[in-house]
Enzyme design. Sequence first.
Site, PDB file in Angstrom:
ATOM      1  N   CYS A   2       5.145  -6.638   1.668  1.00 14.14           N
ATOM      2  CA  CYS A   2       5.269  -5.222   1.648  1.00 14.14           C
ATOM      3  C   CYS A   2       4.908  -4.392   2.560  1.00 14.14           C
ATOM      4  CB  CYS A   2       5.091  -4.388   0.045  1.00 14.14           C
ATOM      5  SG  CYS A   2       6.026  -2.758  -0.001  1.00 14.14           S
ATOM      6  N   TYR A   3       3.674  -3.335   2.528  1.00 15.93           N
ATOM      7  CA  TYR A   3       3.118  -2.735   3.529  1.00 15.93           C
ATOM      8  C   TYR A   3       2.522  -3.746   4.464  1.00 15.93           C
ATOM      9  CZ  TYR A   3       0.348   0.637   6.086  1.00 15.93           C
ATOM     10  OH  TYR A   3       0.011   1.342   7.083  1.00 15.93           O
TER      11      TYR A   3
ATOM     12  N   ASP B 269     -18.978 -11.894 -21.299  1.00 16.42           N
ATOM     13  CA  ASP B 269     -19.298 -12.291 -19.852  1.00 16.42           C
ATOM     14  C   ASP B 269     -20.691 -12.398 -19.913  1.00 16.42           C
ATOM     15  OD1 ASP B 269     -16.744 -11.216 -19.567  1.00 16.42           O
ATOM     16  OD2 ASP B 269     -17.245  -9.210 -19.167  1.00 16.42           O
TER      17      ASP B 269
ATOM     18  N   LYS C 267     -11.589 -12.057 -16.187  1.00 14.83           N
ATOM     19  CA  LYS C 267     -12.113 -12.355 -17.720  1.00 14.83           C
ATOM     20  C   LYS C 267     -11.591 -13.623 -18.282  1.00 14.83           C
ATOM     21  CE  LYS C 267     -13.827  -9.857 -20.935  1.00 14.83           C
ATOM     22  NZ  LYS C 267     -15.014  -8.963 -20.857  1.00 14.83           N
TER      23      LYS C 267
ATOM     24  N   HIS D 296       7.866  -7.896  -3.703  1.00 14.39           N
ATOM     25  CA  HIS D 296       6.337  -8.206  -4.318  1.00 14.39           C
ATOM     26  C   HIS D 296       6.713  -9.670  -5.022  1.00 14.39           C
ATOM     27  CE1 HIS D 296       4.138  -4.480  -3.703  1.00 14.39           C
ATOM     28  NE2 HIS D 296       5.647  -4.053  -3.464  1.00 14.39           N
TER      29      HIS D 296
ATOM     30  N   GLY E 139       0.840  -1.179  -0.211  1.00 18.05           N
ATOM     31  CA  GLY E 139      -0.124  -0.180   0.164  1.00 18.05           C
ATOM     32  C   GLY E 139       0.743   1.388   0.088  1.00 18.05           C
TER      33      GLY E 139
ATOM     34  N   GLU F 296       4.372 -11.163  -6.467  1.00 15.48           N
ATOM     35  CA  GLU F 296       3.180 -11.210  -7.151  1.00 15.48           C
ATOM     36  C   GLU F 296       3.621 -10.871  -8.459  1.00 15.48           C
ATOM     37  OE1 GLU F 296       3.444  -9.442  -4.965  1.00 15.48           O
ATOM     38  OE2 GLU F 296       2.360  -7.578  -5.141  1.00 15.48           O
TER      39      GLU F 296
END
Length: 516
Positions: A84-85, A229, A371, A171, A57, A173
Amino acid sequence: MTLPRARVLVIDFGAQYAQLIARRVRENRVYSEIIPYTTDVEAIRDLQPAAIILTGGPATVFDPGAPQVPPALFELGVPILGICYGFQAMAQALGGQVEPCEPSEFGRTTARVLDQGALLVGLPAEFQVWMSHGVSVAAPPPGFRALATTDGSPVAAMESPARGLYGVQWHPEVLHSQYGRELIAQFLHTIAGLGADWTPAVFIDEAVEAIRAQVGHAQVLCGLSGGVDSAVAAALVQRAVGDQLTCVFVDTGLMRKGEPESVEQDFVEATGARLVVADAVDDFLTKLDGVTEPETKRKIIGAQFIRTFETEARRLAGERGIGFLVQGTVYPDIVESGTGTSATIKSHHNVGGLPDDLSFDLVEPLRTLFKDEVRQVGEALGLPESIVWRHPFPGPGLGIRVVGAITRERLDILREADAIAREELTAAGYDRTIWQFPVVLLADVRSVGVQGDQRTYGYPIVLRPVTSEDAMTADWGRLPYDLLEKISTRITNEVREINRVVLDITSKPPATIEWE
Ligand code: XMP
């Protein structure tokens, strides 16, 4: 709406990468959901998380008013990974030492392993990680051991397996972090003991059950837009409640060339669903007359869709009406329309654009999916490629691709140009490489041209090919020059009002995919 067996909660501290973390978890076939950091611990307990991830963040942990992790969260008995944060907030909350770091670490950094512990098991002694912070953990909280260090972060990873608490400064990710996927998999499968069982088939079973529980024996209406969708949402609902479903295709006048025909052909053929076409062109265009502000356009279109569905519901079922409306809302629509922690980017017409006096209960079976996951579900439902791999097309249609006031003439011009661009893209075999290919008419701009020795004063049209994984971020699509030239030549030759074709070469961020 579905309640999968095991869920990982991603607690969002305003991170740029919260969605990416949720996706990485799901890539491990574990269901995940993002919730704002303001959610209280009791509500979190009620959600019965199997594991929790605290995101990064923008705040600094020791600033007054910085988001805190309530200590009770650490007592839930659920494995927690701080990133991280989230890592710093965990360290601070439990008595570790957090300090400004000199120098700040942004970008590629070398992590050195001190102790593999449970979290870094199997990783090499040194590897590259992606950092973005100006505060670091100088000493871990009591009972934790430091697992890794970097030049700017004395403690770059730590854990307390006895309490089920883990954290990394980097990070994992982002793809730039080596072994990030392995680290997340280790946390989910080995540490939290979660199986890899959240598959499209499981999702379908759970969604079908939830839809049946929600609608019972009632009639259901589904707005089909022509996009993947709404088609997948409709197919799911049809699987759940069969003939109770009626699909409505609203002809808004904002559709692309051939759209109504292809919905009728592809969707009805594949699913056998009942489809009615509602001609609402006059209603939409009258309401949009003279409107130029994008958010106003979106709100008007969203409201008019609902009014059309209400009219259709009365026509189909009399005064008793139809109580449920299916929408193909997906996770990024929810996140980008604002979830509390993240800012509102756009009112996606099927989320923020809904009128307050909505007379339907919404059935949104895809609201937690990205998606690419919708496409996997579509394939698992047996929908044809022509539907599953169709490019996303926004509900507000060409209404948000005419930049400026919408008129029938401008829509016709855009429709012709768009049809040419799409036809050439398909012919060149780029449909799968390119995520989406908006064609945008700059209706308030005119430029001078020359054609057949005559001066022209025409509209410019923008080509916006993008590549993306989930529309949350995107890059501009590198189409071959020959293809661009062909599209440009055909558009200027075949659409009289256009004398200039320009290419949008902006990524998202900073631009969005659509121009409005
Ligand atoms: P942006 O322009 O925000 O778009 O980068 C992200 C993706 O969402 C689509 N989009 C919409 N889809 N209703 C929808 O169903 C909407 O109101 C809407 N607005 C944007 C856009 O085409 C892209 O795929």
